[in-house]
Write a protein that holds these residues in place. Structure first.
Motif, PDB file in Angstrom:
ATOM      1  N   SER A   1       0.848  -1.144   0.070  1.00 57.85           N
ATOM      2  CA  SER A   1      -0.075  -0.174   0.038  1.00 57.85           C
ATOM      3  C   SER A   1       1.065   1.307  -0.024  1.00 57.85           C
ATOM      4  O   SER A   1       0.560   2.271  -0.560  1.00 57.85           O
ATOM      5  CB  SER A   1      -0.931  -0.104   1.265  1.00 57.85           C
ATOM      6  N   THR A   2       2.089   1.141   0.789  1.00 56.34           N
ATOM      7  CA  THR A   2       2.940   2.451   0.799  1.00 56.34           C
ATOM      8  C   THR A   2       3.430   2.545  -0.735  1.00 56.34           C
ATOM      9  O   THR A   2       3.322   3.854  -1.033  1.00 56.34           O
ATOM     10  CB  THR A   2       4.114   2.042   1.747  1.00 56.34           C
ATOM     11  N   VAL A   3       3.896   1.449  -1.207  1.00 55.32           N
ATOM     12  CA  VAL A   3       4.322   1.683  -2.703  1.00 55.32           C
ATOM     13  C   VAL A   3       3.106   2.256  -3.723  1.00 55.32           C
ATOM     14  O   VAL A   3       3.449   3.127  -4.617  1.00 55.32           O
ATOM     15  CB  VAL A   3       4.744   0.381  -3.365  1.00 55.32           C
ATOM     16  N   SER A   4       1.961   1.823  -3.422  1.00 58.00           N
ATOM     17  CA  SER A   4       0.667   2.229  -4.306  1.00 58.00           C
ATOM     18  C   SER A   4       0.650   3.493  -4.008  1.00 58.00           C
ATOM     19  O   SER A   4       0.211   4.668  -4.798  1.00 58.00           O
ATOM     20  CB  SER A   4      -0.381   1.409  -3.771  1.00 58.00           C
ATOM     21  N   ASN A   5       0.742   4.113  -2.833  1.00 53.48           N
ATOM     22  CA  ASN A   5       0.451   5.343  -2.553  1.00 53.48           C
ATOM     23  C   ASN A   5       1.757   6.327  -3.251  1.00 53.48           C
ATOM     24  O   ASN A   5       1.173   7.421  -3.648  1.00 53.48           O
ATOM     25  CB  ASN A   5       0.544   5.568  -0.935  1.00 53.48           C
ATOM     26  N   MET A   6       2.817   5.837  -3.377  1.00 56.69           N
ATOM     27  CA  MET A   6       4.016   6.687  -3.955  1.00 56.69           C
ATOM     28  C   MET A   6       3.381   6.638  -5.276  1.00 56.69           C
ATOM     29  O   MET A   6       3.931   8.032  -5.900  1.00 56.69           O
ATOM     30  CB  MET A   6       5.105   5.717  -3.736  1.00 56.69           C
ATOM     31  N   LEU A   7       3.126   5.432  -5.896  1.00 55.91           N
ATOM     32  CA  LEU A   7       2.598   5.646  -7.244  1.00 55.91           C
ATOM     33  C   LEU A   7       1.436   6.699  -7.721  1.00 55.91           C
ATOM     34  O   LEU A   7       1.597   7.528  -8.424  1.00 55.91           O
ATOM     35  CB  LEU A   7       2.411   4.112  -7.819  1.00 55.91           C
ATOM     36  N   ASP A   8       0.503   6.519  -6.851  1.00 63.33           N
ATOM     37  CA  ASP A   8      -0.451   7.517  -6.811  1.00 63.33           C
ATOM     38  C   ASP A   8      -0.147   8.923  -6.729  1.00 63.33           C
ATOM     39  O   ASP A   8      -0.727   9.691  -7.638  1.00 63.33           O
ATOM     40  CB  ASP A   8      -1.418   7.380  -5.622  1.00 63.33           C
ATOM     41  N   GLN A   9       0.983   9.275  -5.826  1.00 63.81           N
ATOM     42  CA  GLN A   9       1.244  10.835  -5.800  1.00 63.81           C
ATOM     43  C   GLN A   9       2.082  11.214  -6.985  1.00 63.81           C
ATOM     44  O   GLN A   9       2.165  12.135  -7.169  1.00 63.81           O
ATOM     45  CB  GLN A   9       1.878  10.853  -4.467  1.00 63.81           C
ATOM     46  N   LYS A  10       2.574  10.231  -7.590  1.00 60.69           N
ATOM     47  CA  LYS A  10       3.266  10.375  -9.032  1.00 60.69           C
ATOM     48  C   LYS A  10       2.289  10.790 -10.250  1.00 60.69           C
ATOM     49  O   LYS A  10       2.804  11.021 -11.207  1.00 60.69           O
ATOM     50  CB  LYS A  10       4.480   9.468  -9.050  1.00 60.69           C
ATOM     51  N   GLY A  11       1.130  10.613  -9.699  1.00 56.74           N
ATOM     52  CA  GLY A  11       0.227  10.700 -10.970  1.00 56.74           C
ATOM     53  C   GLY A  11      -0.223   9.456 -11.773  1.00 56.74           C
ATOM     54  O   GLY A  11      -0.824   9.496 -12.736  1.00 56.74           O
ATOM     55  N   TYR A  12       0.301   8.484 -11.344  1.00 63.11           N
ATOM     56  CA  TYR A  12      -0.168   7.032 -11.798  1.00 63.11           C
ATOM     57  C   TYR A  12      -1.627   6.690 -11.733  1.00 63.11           C
ATOM     58  O   TYR A  12      -2.132   6.864 -10.400  1.00 63.11           O
ATOM     59  CB  TYR A  12       0.908   5.853 -11.582  1.00 63.11           C
ATOM     60  N   THR A  13      -2.070   5.916 -12.698  1.00 66.84           N
ATOM     61  CA  THR A  13      -3.371   5.531 -12.356  1.00 66.84           C
ATOM     62  C   THR A  13      -3.572   4.183 -11.553  1.00 66.84           C
ATOM     63  O   THR A  13      -2.753   3.290 -11.930  1.00 66.84           O
ATOM     64  CB  THR A  13      -4.270   5.138 -13.719  1.00 66.84           C
ATOM     65  N   ILE A  14      -4.255   4.177 -10.475  1.00 65.74           N
ATOM     66  CA  ILE A  14      -4.016   2.760  -9.699  1.00 65.74           C
ATOM     67  C   ILE A  14      -5.603   2.370  -9.750  1.00 65.74           C
ATOM     68  O   ILE A  14      -6.557   2.801  -9.532  1.00 65.74           O
ATOM     69  CB  ILE A  14      -3.934   3.171  -8.156  1.00 65.74           C
ATOM     70  N   ILE A  15      -5.477   1.252 -10.251  1.00 60.89           N
ATOM     71  CA  ILE A  15      -6.621   0.326  -9.827  1.00 60.89           C
ATOM     72  C   ILE A  15      -6.879  -0.874  -8.780  1.00 60.89           C
ATOM     73  O   ILE A  15      -5.895  -1.529  -8.898  1.00 60.89           O
ATOM     74  CB  ILE A  15      -7.204  -0.448 -11.330  1.00 60.89           C
ATOM     75  N   ASP A  16      -7.358  -0.776  -7.958  1.00 53.71           N
ATOM     76  CA  ASP A  16      -7.051  -1.346  -6.653  1.00 53.71           C
ATOM     77  C   ASP A  16      -8.397  -2.589  -6.423  1.00 53.71           C
ATOM     78  O   ASP A  16      -9.500  -2.459  -6.414  1.00 53.71           O
ATOM     79  CB  ASP A  16      -7.544  -0.552  -5.319  1.00 53.71           C
ATOM     80  N   ALA A  17      -7.732  -3.590  -6.446  1.00 50.87           N
ATOM     81  CA  ALA A  17      -8.544  -4.882  -6.432  1.00 50.87           C
ATOM     82  C   ALA A  17      -9.417  -5.027  -5.163  1.00 50.87           C
ATOM     83  O   ALA A  17     -10.710  -5.270  -5.303  1.00 50.87           O
ATOM     84  CB  ALA A  17      -7.567  -6.121  -6.254  1.00 50.87           C
ATOM     85  N   ASP A  18      -8.714  -4.556  -4.117  1.00 50.14           N
ATOM     86  CA  ASP A  18      -9.615  -4.326  -2.578  1.00 50.14           C
ATOM     87  C   ASP A  18     -10.852  -3.570  -2.743  1.00 50.14           C
ATOM     88  O   ASP A  18     -11.848  -4.011  -2.389  1.00 50.14           O
ATOM     89  CB  ASP A  18      -8.731  -4.168  -1.648  1.00 50.14           C
TER      90      ASP A  18
END
Length: 201
Positions: free
Chosen positions: A16-33
């Protein structure tokens, strides 16, 4: 052509920490949960199928949402029921994630992150082009999980044991982020992967 990245790890590995980093960098996150929560909202097809299969006794009285604890108790001790539940929920989750991916591609996104905790366990690697595993050693995983969820050592160990071992996931990954160190070290590794693979949001 958009690149689809599968991001996975283990419980308390720091995915989740890495996912948040990617989110902050502007990447599109599609979260299974998140998708799994959306597909069982009141009135959704998966919700209706679950109520039909398990009965109205699994609903909260006040708002008719699914009582996760009640449903969890039923499927936790019954393999057949768990398979029935997964047979309803998993296809719905996949469908929602794939349609969100298509929407992101249509809006011109270059890289789309599929955040899937059970990427390997559920044989979902076909949904992604490359995989990143967030790794920690077993001692770190155990202590983080005990601290985060207030678990006893035994509770934490049994949760970890129920998952595919992280060290085995490492062998299947296209890239690995070692999250045993500091947040800064983790971010540095992530940035190197993004640069090496030339991945823009």
């Amino acid at each position: 052509m958009a690149i689809i990245l599968g991001l996975t790890g283990g419980i308390a590995s720091g995915k989740s920490t890495v996912s948040n980093m990617l989110d902050q960098k502007g990447y599109t996150i599609i979260d299974a949960d998140l998708a799994a929560r959306k597909v069982v909202e009141v009135g959704q097809p998966a919700y209706l199928a679950i109520v039909e299969e398990f009965g109205k006794g699994i609903l909260h009285k006040e708002d008719e949402t699914i009582d996760r604890a009640k449903l969890g108790n039923i499927v936790f001790h019954n393999d057949e029921m768990r398979k029935k539940l997964n047979g309803i929920v998993h296809p719905a989750v996949r469908g929602l994630m794939l349609s969100e991916k298509d929407q992101a591609i249509e809006t011109g996104k270059n890289t789309i992150i599929m955040d899937i905790p059970l990427l390997y366990e559920s044989d979902l690697t076909w949904m992604v082009d490359r995989t990143i595993v967030v790794y920690v050693n077993e001692e770190t995983q155990l202590s983080r999980l005990m601290k985060r969820n207030q678990f006893t050592k035994q509770e934490a160990a049994s949760r970890i044991a129920s998952q595919f071992p992280l060290k085995d996931k490492v062998g299947l990954a296209d890239a690995v982020i070692d999250n045993n160190g500091t947040i800064e070290e983790t971010e540095k590794q992530l940035e190197k992967i993004l640069k090496d693979w030339d991945l823009r949001p």
